[in-house]
Scaffold this active site. Structure first.
Site, PDB file in Angstrom:
ATOM      1  N   LYS A   1     -13.040  24.268 -22.896  1.00 17.30           N
ATOM      2  CA  LYS A   1     -13.253  25.698 -23.186  1.00 17.30           C
ATOM      3  C   LYS A   1     -12.840  26.537 -21.967  1.00 17.30           C
ATOM      4  CE  LYS A   1     -16.685  24.389 -26.572  1.00 17.30           C
ATOM      5  NZ  LYS A   1     -17.908  24.688 -27.307  1.00 17.30           N
TER       6      LYS A   1
ATOM      7  N   ASN B   1     -13.073  19.168 -24.894  1.00 16.21           N
ATOM      8  CA  ASN B   1     -12.695  20.578 -24.992  1.00 16.21           C
ATOM      9  C   ASN B   1     -13.388  21.310 -23.844  1.00 16.21           C
ATOM     10  OD1 ASN B   1     -12.314  23.246 -25.677  1.00 16.21           O
ATOM     11  ND2 ASN B   1     -13.525  23.166 -27.568  1.00 16.21           N
TER      12      ASN B   1
ATOM     13  N   SER C   1     -22.649  18.983 -29.863  1.00 18.52           N
ATOM     14  CA  SER C   1     -23.707  18.347 -29.068  1.00 18.52           C
ATOM     15  C   SER C   1     -23.568  16.825 -28.990  1.00 18.52           C
ATOM     16  CB  SER C   1     -25.093  18.755 -29.577  1.00 18.52           C
ATOM     17  OG  SER C   1     -25.267  20.159 -29.423  1.00 18.52           O
TER      18      SER C   1
ATOM     19  N   GLY D   1     -22.996  23.322 -28.888  1.00 18.71           N
ATOM     20  CA  GLY D   1     -23.650  23.884 -27.702  1.00 18.71           C
ATOM     21  C   GLY D   1     -25.142  24.095 -27.851  1.00 18.71           C
TER      22      GLY D   1
ATOM     23  N   HIS E   1     -10.787  26.333 -33.697  1.00 15.42           N
ATOM     24  CA  HIS E   1     -12.149  26.085 -33.224  1.00 15.42           C
ATOM     25  C   HIS E   1     -13.064  27.215 -33.703  1.00 15.42           C
ATOM     26  CE1 HIS E   1     -15.567  25.676 -30.551  1.00 15.42           C
ATOM     27  NE2 HIS E   1     -15.218  24.409 -30.439  1.00 15.42           N
TER      28      HIS E   1
HETATM   29  P1  PGA Z   1     -20.489  20.927 -27.559  1.00 16.67           P
HETATM   30  O1  PGA Z   1     -19.166  21.644 -28.101  1.00 16.67           O
HETATM   31  O2  PGA Z   1     -20.161  19.485 -27.357  1.00 16.67           O
HETATM   32  O3  PGA Z   1     -20.795  21.643 -26.268  1.00 16.67           O
HETATM   33  O4  PGA Z   1     -21.549  21.133 -28.595  1.00 16.67           O
HETATM   34  C1  PGA Z   1     -18.312  21.001 -29.017  1.00 16.67           C
HETATM   35  C2  PGA Z   1     -17.123  21.865 -29.316  1.00 16.67           C
HETATM   36  O5  PGA Z   1     -17.261  23.094 -29.374  1.00 16.67           O
HETATM   37  O6  PGA Z   1     -16.000  21.353 -29.488  1.00 16.67           O
END
Ligand code: PGA
Length: 251
Positions: free
Chosen positions: A11, A9, A213, A173, A95
């Site tokens: 984003k 993803n 994460s 995150g 999401h």
């Molecule tokens: P992250 O995000 O791997 O940066 O924690 C996961 C997500 O939001 O799909």
């Protein structure tokens, strides 16, 4: 058997040339992986160019959101048909960032999921509790609410094309992933819910990704859990090396 699915993803990251570079780097490094389904989800603006890069490779593409109407006066929105026409096979729906910042609710997630299925897109439906909900002992309750209401009214047949992503909001995150035990406990619970809502055979076929994460050094233990069927990866999907390492650590 459920094929492991790793989705990136991106984003709101990567302009067009950065997206082309990232997709190219991934595509070149995973051409020999056939036991893992690999999906990249660039921002809308890059979908057309990434499609060219991944054409005739084993990398698939998804979008990060969609609107449920087919067309019309909905400024700023994008329809399922548009995503199909630009080469998407998947679409992320609900999401937590959309739930948190853009007013997404179980009801809108449900409408979007049904629209996606009707139009031949495979939805990746996100569910997961916030930190305060977990601390208050409500993780199961929140996940139940998300799963039941986001997926209500969908046929058993359509459910076979749904992927669920369990993403505890406190893990997104933050660098703090759910432990393998925490992930497995919720994934197992989701599968039991699906068995009740649909049937045990359908529940057994549906893939449940973990997200939050995920990194090259924690994916192997997460994926070793019986009900963890892949990952939705944010930050670590933005670099070729880390995304490819996550994919390869699932092989
Ligand atoms: P992250 O995000 O791997 O940066 O924690 C996961 C997500 O939001 O799909």
């Amino acid at each position: 058997m459920r094929k492991v699915i790793i989705a990136g993803n991106w984003k709101m990251n990567k302009n067009i040339s950065e997206s082309i570079d990232l997709a190219n780097g991934i595509q070149r490094s995973v051409y020999d992986v056939d036991s893992v389904e690999i999906v990249v989800c660039p921002p809308y603006t890059s979908l057309g160019d990434v499609r060219e890069v991944i054409a005739s490779t084993n990398v698939k593409m998804g979008a990060q959101d969609v609107y449920w109407e087919a067309e019309g006066a909905f400024t700023g929105e994008v329809s399922c048909g548009m995503l199909k026409s630009v080469g998407c096979e998947y679409v992320i729906i609900g999401h937590s960032e959309r739930r948190q910042f853009f007013g997404e609710t179980n009801e809108t997630v449900n409408k979007k999921t049904k629209a996606a299925l009707k139009n031949g897109l495979k939805p990746i439906v996100c569910v997961g509790e916030k930190l305060e909900e977990r601390n208050a002992g409500k993780a199961f309750q929140v996940v139940k609410d998300h799963v039941e209401n986001s997926l209500s009214g969908i046929s058993k047949q359509d459910m076979l094309n749904v992927v669920i992503a369990y993403e505890p909001v406190w893990a997104i995150g933050t660098g703090v992933n759910a432990t393998k035990e925490q992930a497995q406990e919720i994934h197992k619970y989701i599968r039991e819910l699906l068995a009740k809502m649909f049937d045990p055979e359908v529940a057994k076929s549906i893939r449940i990704q973990y997200g939050g994460s995920v990194k090259p050094d924690n994916i192997a233990e997460l994926i070793s859990q019986p009900d963890v069927d892949g990952a939705l990866v944010g930050g670590a999907s933005l670099k070729v090396d880390s995304f490819v390492a996550i994919v390869k650590n699932c092989v």
